[in-house]
Write a protein that holds these residues in place. Structure first.
Motif, PDB file in Angstrom:
ATOM      1  N   ARG A  91     -31.020  19.455   5.012  1.00 27.44           N
ATOM      2  CA  ARG A  91     -30.435  20.150   3.883  1.00 27.44           C
ATOM      3  C   ARG A  91     -30.946  19.680   2.539  1.00 27.44           C
ATOM      4  NH1 ARG A  91     -26.847  23.348   6.487  1.00 27.44           N
ATOM      5  NH2 ARG A  91     -27.691  22.841   8.472  1.00 27.44           N
ATOM      6  N   GLY A 121     -27.060  22.140  -0.776  1.00 26.10           N
ATOM      7  CA  GLY A 121     -26.387  23.392  -1.148  1.00 26.10           C
ATOM      8  C   GLY A 121     -25.121  23.095  -1.937  1.00 26.10           C
ATOM      9  N   ALA A 122     -24.387  22.096  -1.493  1.00 25.78           N
ATOM     10  CA  ALA A 122     -23.130  21.721  -2.142  1.00 25.78           C
ATOM     11  C   ALA A 122     -22.689  20.379  -1.575  1.00 25.78           C
ATOM     12  CB  ALA A 122     -22.060  22.762  -1.866  1.00 25.78           C
ATOM     13  N   MET A 123     -21.755  19.716  -2.275  1.00 27.48           N
ATOM     14  CA  MET A 123     -21.287  18.398  -1.828  1.00 27.48           C
ATOM     15  C   MET A 123     -19.783  18.296  -2.050  1.00 27.48           C
ATOM     16  SD  MET A 123     -21.799  15.453  -0.598  1.00 27.48           S
ATOM     17  CE  MET A 123     -20.453  14.308  -0.390  1.00 27.48           C
ATOM     18  N   TRP A 149     -22.604  33.881   1.317  1.00 29.91           N
ATOM     19  CA  TRP A 149     -23.048  32.488   1.182  1.00 29.91           C
ATOM     20  C   TRP A 149     -22.070  31.688   0.313  1.00 29.91           C
ATOM     21  CZ3 TRP A 149     -25.389  28.643   3.266  1.00 29.91           C
ATOM     22  CH2 TRP A 149     -25.799  27.546   2.511  1.00 29.91           C
ATOM     23  N   LYS A 163     -18.944  31.098   2.208  1.00 29.37           N
ATOM     24  CA  LYS A 163     -19.206  30.125   3.262  1.00 29.37           C
ATOM     25  C   LYS A 163     -19.273  28.706   2.681  1.00 29.37           C
ATOM     26  CE  LYS A 163     -23.252  29.183   5.975  1.00 29.37           C
ATOM     27  NZ  LYS A 163     -22.974  28.661   7.291  1.00 29.37           N
ATOM     28  N   VAL A 164     -19.937  28.566   1.540  1.00 22.87           N
ATOM     29  CA  VAL A 164     -20.059  27.238   0.920  1.00 22.87           C
ATOM     30  C   VAL A 164     -18.675  26.707   0.550  1.00 22.87           C
ATOM     31  CG1 VAL A 164     -20.872  25.983  -1.122  1.00 22.87           C
ATOM     32  CG2 VAL A 164     -22.406  27.575   0.038  1.00 22.87           C
ATOM     33  N   HIS A 174     -16.687  25.800   3.546  1.00 26.16           N
ATOM     34  CA  HIS A 174     -17.228  24.573   4.140  1.00 26.16           C
ATOM     35  C   HIS A 174     -16.776  23.323   3.356  1.00 26.16           C
ATOM     36  CE1 HIS A 174     -20.568  22.410   6.290  1.00 26.16           C
ATOM     37  NE2 HIS A 174     -20.424  21.604   5.239  1.00 26.16           N
ATOM     38  N   GLU A 175     -16.970  23.355   2.058  1.00 25.53           N
ATOM     39  CA  GLU A 175     -16.660  22.153   1.266  1.00 25.53           C
ATOM     40  C   GLU A 175     -15.153  21.912   1.205  1.00 25.53           C
ATOM     41  OE1 GLU A 175     -19.124  20.464   1.021  1.00 25.53           O
ATOM     42  OE2 GLU A 175     -20.747  21.936   1.059  1.00 25.53           O
ATOM     43  N   HIS A 206     -14.058  20.195   4.303  1.00 23.33           N
ATOM     44  CA  HIS A 206     -14.358  18.760   4.244  1.00 23.33           C
ATOM     45  C   HIS A 206     -13.254  17.964   3.550  1.00 23.33           C
ATOM     46  CE1 HIS A 206     -18.298  18.205   5.864  1.00 23.33           C
ATOM     47  NE2 HIS A 206     -18.937  18.932   4.979  1.00 23.33           N
ATOM     48  N   GLU A 258     -15.594  27.089   8.783  1.00 18.44           N
ATOM     49  CA  GLU A 258     -16.005  28.276   7.999  1.00 18.44           C
ATOM     50  C   GLU A 258     -15.610  29.533   8.769  1.00 18.44           C
ATOM     51  OE1 GLU A 258     -20.279  28.164   7.496  1.00 18.44           O
ATOM     52  OE2 GLU A 258     -20.212  26.126   6.710  1.00 18.44           O
ATOM     53  N   PHE A 264     -28.641  15.028   8.865  1.00 19.68           N
ATOM     54  CA  PHE A 264     -28.025  16.230   8.292  1.00 19.68           C
ATOM     55  C   PHE A 264     -28.892  17.442   8.615  1.00 19.68           C
ATOM     56  CE2 PHE A 264     -26.146  12.769   6.070  1.00 19.68           C
ATOM     57  CZ  PHE A 264     -24.875  13.188   5.718  1.00 19.68           C
ATOM     58  N   TYR A 301     -24.946  20.295  12.209  1.00 19.87           N
ATOM     59  CA  TYR A 301     -24.150  21.373  11.617  1.00 19.87           C
ATOM     60  C   TYR A 301     -23.909  22.492  12.629  1.00 19.87           C
ATOM     61  CZ  TYR A 301     -24.708  19.771   6.766  1.00 19.87           C
ATOM     62  OH  TYR A 301     -24.652  19.067   5.593  1.00 19.87           O
TER      63      TYR A 301
HETATM   64  N1  BES Z   1     -21.979  16.999   2.920  1.00 23.10           N
HETATM   65  C1  BES Z   1     -22.913  18.024   2.728  1.00 23.10           C
HETATM   66  C2  BES Z   1     -23.908  17.737   1.643  1.00 23.10           C
HETATM   67  C3  BES Z   1     -25.040  16.846   2.090  1.00 23.10           C
HETATM   68  C4  BES Z   1     -26.115  17.380   2.762  1.00 23.10           C
HETATM   69  C5  BES Z   1     -25.027  15.512   1.824  1.00 23.10           C
HETATM   70  C6  BES Z   1     -27.139  16.567   3.181  1.00 23.10           C
HETATM   71  C7  BES Z   1     -26.055  14.694   2.243  1.00 23.10           C
HETATM   72  C8  BES Z   1     -27.124  15.225   2.925  1.00 23.10           C
HETATM   73  C9  BES Z   1     -22.218  19.335   2.391  1.00 23.10           C
HETATM   74  O1  BES Z   1     -20.933  19.451   2.880  1.00 23.10           O
HETATM   75  C10 BES Z   1     -22.994  20.424   3.069  1.00 23.10           C
HETATM   76  O2  BES Z   1     -22.936  20.475   4.254  1.00 23.10           O
HETATM   77  N2  BES Z   1     -23.701  21.260   2.332  1.00 23.10           N
HETATM   78  C11 BES Z   1     -24.495  22.310   2.909  1.00 23.10           C
HETATM   79  C12 BES Z   1     -23.959  23.642   2.526  1.00 23.10           C
HETATM   80  C13 BES Z   1     -22.921  24.120   3.474  1.00 23.10           C
HETATM   81  C14 BES Z   1     -22.290  25.387   3.027  1.00 23.10           C
HETATM   82  C15 BES Z   1     -23.471  24.335   4.854  1.00 23.10           C
HETATM   83  C16 BES Z   1     -25.901  22.189   2.413  1.00 23.10           C
HETATM   84  O3  BES Z   1     -26.100  21.475   1.434  1.00 23.10           O
HETATM   85  O4  BES Z   1     -26.791  22.782   2.993  1.00 23.10           O
END
Ligand code: BES
Ligand code: ZN
Length: 905
Positions: free
Chosen positions: A5, A326-328, A355, A358-359, A362-363, A366, A392, A442, A447
């Motif tokens: 990611r 994409g997001a944190m 999208w 979904k983001v 997802h966040e 978490h 999601e 990651f 995922y």
């Molecule tokens: N926790 C992750 C962000 C992350 C990604 C941190 C890689 C460290 C390394 C966050 O929750 C995440 O999964 N973001 C996804 C987007 C999500 C909608 C699937 C991403 O960044 O792709």
């Protein structure tokens, strides 16, 4: 989605990795608490930067000292682009020690002192500590003059400073341009997985949860945001302001966040009273409204679903101009890429909306999975990411049923199957020690495969039981850490937490041993079953052979691109065995039959005679099915006679499995193509799109080869076959989500194949758009297609590039990027790609259709040269395997495809 990611940053880590491993080997004989470095063999320990012995040699921190509370003060200067900071960490000493090891990376430590509780009580000044640094492990050691005593608390104070980081990690600077052309700077954090140590010295491992009290100093033109609500702002001499935030709940370091910016926001209140705000750069404020609506809905959903309140009083989501992932999910302060949060009704398509939804889904998931309950170590990151991805599906289905997310979830599982059926796959739970290894976790396997196997388990246990289990898990491990087995125990746990828990097991009544035994049995069953999916890589193939009323089942490892007759096939099968919860339906009733296939082979008896059997009902299972004997013929006949006797997802999975089996050399291409003929009558758009996806893929593969007869005939077939549907499409945004997706897919195909009416309409719209100086609103469903047709002329290409620079919408920028990348002007493309594209996207995007040995050789040489420069990417192996697979596919199937087309057009 990209393989990992994170945007790629070429870092040379091989040297670091090796030295880390070597250090572990040398000093593994010393265990944490017994170390007394000054008396043991000094040669076994690493050397700190000042030449002294560094008293700790492992990558993981010792557990003699644990953090309880951090008081953190940060003052970033957005003009000089650096920050000064200080912290006080309250620690508990569990075993007496003479040093404290902390993580710290690229920070200049100015001073470190220590106070005991007694010192604090009598206001005695801190004692100065010696600080040693060992950058290879991103650690510092604080040496104390006198041993710290077990069971006592101490306070460690550290003053430090650093530059705001240049990349996208730690505490870094991000810039954006205003409509007026001004460039502005903001400072933002991004810590997961191991970058909190770049912002403040800390115990940077997920298991060391603590409370954080954060203070940020800023100028009055800025605002500061952090995990918690602000308690007060203090005015300082010289006009500076200092925001004090409430103390956080107990949490891991990777979730800490703070931002100094000049953004604007919109806010609303969730049913529970939590204040939700969406922040963006001032000019983009108008794109924040959809995110606010979705965040409020989704927060309400999760609070209800988990039956656990979101524990903070506020939740901020911020659109960051430069953001790596994409997001944190930072607790209370979610950071996102602009395209992941902003929705511009003028330029964002239905997929963009999906999208964003979904983001957020997802966040927000978490905030419970990950933040409230965290994996013990990064080897189980799938517990965080797989679960958030699975949630999601659950949350979007309820909050936005019109988005029909179900079919996307299914496609996501198909996508990860492609990856998991290559030999370069890995188990979901995987050892990871160095920062680089941790980052590589990651990926799609954590995922998407994580989410797909959870969905399978839900189907096996029933939705109700699954939900009860995860609530139990979340409540039991709140503010703590958990591992795979804790989840499996909770999911097999029928009794409530209020019943007495003992020895890790839950007894509803100590006398009723039968229910206890049943529970124990079930617990073992779930645990054993899920171990086969998380500790083993790959995906199983279930081979079904029906004779009369008897069904013979067989399982093997499914390998895409490796045929059973290949010499290596047998070795690749060794020791693979899954506990597969199979389901099937038959022609005789609507019932869903269930069975767990735990051995290599098994036999089932059908209660009555049937004309067909379809396995993997609704495609909830993570396995591929092959029907031997007349199995496929019976299903093809059924699809042609009355496809509606099968559920839409079963039709999709038949198309998917049949074409996967062709790639594995188990089914002939003409049979799989015969199966797709029924699509003329298909009413389910996702099923239609699945068939179209494969036919298009074949077109792309043959198009690259010198086989013009096949290419032309396939083009002819596609246009003839889909022409009625193409001609029915309007050039407006209308209909359901899937109607709109069908429109985008069909018109994209038509224009790609140079279908005259399509090219004409797209050219017309593009000219109008240029004439209107980019002001004309082109329907979002066809925007990408129109830009792409426009990009084929030099004038169009240049104009798009200009608009790319000017656009304030990330969604539009992405569409322009796509269009520019489809340009046939290769020289422009090369220059552009090297300057602006993430390398992963270039590599996988440009090579995924390669299908000749020359191309394979070219890519191999290219990768060798990248490796020689120090980059070693997981994607290299995947790309090489994908190209080899394409070559093999063509070698085997080209004559069949040629003949099939001759009789079909
Ligand atoms: N926790 C992750 C962000 C992350 C990604 C941190 C890689 C460290 C390394 C966050 O929750 C995440 O999964 N973001 C996804 C987007 C999500 C909608 C699937 C991403 O960044 O792709
Ligand atoms: Zn995530």
């Amino acid at each position: 989605m990209a393989n990992s990611r994170r945007k790629l940053i070429f870092n040379i880590y091989i040297g670091f990795y090796c030295s880390a491993v070597i250090q572990i080997c040398i000093c593994s004989q010393f265990t944490s608490s017994s170390i007394d470095p000054f008396n043991k063999d000094r040669g076994a320990f690493p050397v700190a930067t000042n030449g002294e012995i560094f008293p700790w040699c492992e990558l993981r921190l010792p557990t003699m000292v644990i953090p309880l509370h951090y008081d953190l003060f940060v003052h970033p200067n957005l003009t000089s682009l650096d920050f000064v900071a200080s912290e006080k960490i309250e620690v508990l000493v569990r075993d007496a020690t003479q040093f404290i090891i902390l993580h710290s990376k690229d920070l200049e430590i100015m001073n470190a002192t220590l106070q005991s509780e007694e010192d604090l009580r009598y206001r005695k000044p801190g004692e100065k500590l010696t600080v040693l640094s060992y950058p290879a492990h991103e650690q510092i050691a604080l040496l104390v003059p006198e041993k710290l005593m077990a069971d006592l608390r101490y306070s460690v104070a550290i003053d430090f400073q650093a530059k705001l980081a240049d990349g996208f990690e730690g505490f870094y600077k991000s810039t954006y341009r205003t409509l007026g052309g001004e460039t502005r700077t903001i400072a933002v954090t991004d810590f997961e997985p191991t970058q909190a140590r770049m912002a403040f010295p800390c115990f940077d491992e997920p298991l060391f949860k603590a409370n954080f009290s954060i203070k940020i100093r800023r100028e009055s033109r800025h605002i500061a945001l952090s995990n918690m609500p602000k308690v007060k702002t203090i005015e300082l001499e010289g006009g500076l302001l200092e925001d004090h935030f409430e103390t956080t709940v107990k949490m891991s370091t990777y979730l800490v966040a703070y931002i100094v910016c000049d953004f604007n926001s919109v806010s609303g209140t969730a049913s529970s009273g939590v204040k939700v705000s969406i922040h963006a750069a001032p000019d983009k404020w108008s794109q924040t409204h959809y995110a606010l609506e979705a965040s409020l809905k989704l927060l309400d959903f999760y609070e209800n679903y988990f039956d656990i309140h979101y524990p903070l009083a506020k939740l901020d989501l911020v659109a960051i101009p430069d953001f790596e992932s994409g997001a944190m999910e930072n607790w209370g302060l979610v950071t996102c890429r602009e395209t992941s949060l902003l929705f511009d009704p003028k330029t964002s398509s239905t997929s963009d909306k999906l999208w964003v939804t979904k983001v957020i889904a997802h966040e927000l998931a978490h905030q419970w999975f990950g933040n409230l309950v965290t994996m013990e170590w990064w080897n189980d990151i799938w517990l965080n990411e797989g679960f958030a991805t699975y949630m999601e599906l659950i949350s979007v289905n309820v909050t936005y049923p019109e988005l029909q997310f179900d079919d996307d979830f299914l496609n996501m599982c198909f996508e990860v199957i492609k990856r998991d059926s290559l030999n370069s796959s890995r188990p979901i739970s995987n050892q990871a020690e160095t920062s680089t290894q941790i980052k590589e976790m990651f990926d799609a396997l954590s995922y998407e495969k994580g989410a797909c196997i959870l969905n399978m388990l839900k189907d096996f246990l029933s939705e109700e039981k699954f939900k009860k289990g995860i609530i139990h898990y979340l409540k039991k491990f709140s503010y703590r850490n958990a591992k795979n087995d804790d989840l499996w125990s909770s999911l097999s746990n029928d009794c409530l937490e209020s019943d007495s828990a003992s020895g890790g097991f839950c007894y509803s009544d100590s006398k009723t041993t039968s229910s206890t035994l049943a529970f124990l049995r079930e617990n073992v069953e779930v645990k054993q079953m899920m171990a086969t999916w998380t500790l083993q890589k790959g995906i199983p193939l279930v081979v079904v052979n029906r004779e009369g009323r008897s069904l013979r089942l067989q399982q093997e490892r499914f390998l895409n691109g490796v045929f059973k007759e290949d010499p290596g096939w047998g070795a690749l099968q060794e020791r693979y065995l899954w506990h597969i919860p199979v389901t099937y339906s038959t022609s005789s009733s609507n019932a869903i039959h269930r069975h767990i296939l735990k051995s290599k082979t098994d036999t089932l008896d059908l209660p009555e005679k049937t004309s067909w059997v379809k396995f993997n009902v609704d495609s909830n299972g993570y396995y591929i099915v092959h029907y031997e004997g007349h199995g496929w013929d019976q299903l093809i006949t059924l699809l042609n006679q009355n496809h509606t006797l099968l559920r839409p997802k079963d039709r999709i999975s038949l198309i998917h499995d049949a074409l996967q089996l062709v790639s594995a050399g188990r089914l002939t291409l003409d049979k799989a193509l015969d199966l797709t003929r029924y699509l003329q009558h298909e009413t389910s758009i996702p099923a239609l799109l699945k068939g179209l996806e494969y036919l298009e893929l074949f077109y792309h593969i043959v198009e690259r080869r010198n086989v013009s007869d096949v290419t032309e005939n396939l083009k002819h077939y596609l246009l003839q076959y889909f022409k009625p549907a193409i001609d029915m499409q309007s050039w407006h945004d209308e209909g359901s989500v899937w109607d709109r997706r069908l429109r985008s897919a069909l018109l994209k195909l038509a224009c790609y194949l140079n279908h005259a009416p399509c090219i004409q309409k797209a050219t017309e719209l593009f000219s109008q758009w240029m004439e209107s100086s980019g002001k004309l609103n082109i329907p979002t469903d066809v925007l990408k297609i129109v830009y792409s047709v426009g990009a084929q002329t030099t004038a169009g290409w240049n104009y798009l590039l200009e608009q790319y620079e000017l656009s304030l919408s990330g969604a539009e920028k992405n569409k322009i990027l796509y269009a520019l990348s489809t340009s046939k002007h290769q020289e422009k493309l090369m220059k552009f790609e090297l300057g602006s594209f993430p390398i992963r996207m270039i590599i996988s995007g440009t090579t995924s259709h390669f299908s000749s040995k020359d191309e394979l050789q070219e890519v191999k040489l290219f990768f060798e040269s990248l490796k020689a420069q120090g980059s070693h990417l997981e994607i290299f192996q995947i790309v090489l395997e994908t190209i080899s697979k394409n070559i093999k596919w063509l070698e085997k199937n080209l004559p069949t495809l040629r003949n099939w087309l001759l009789i079909s057009i």
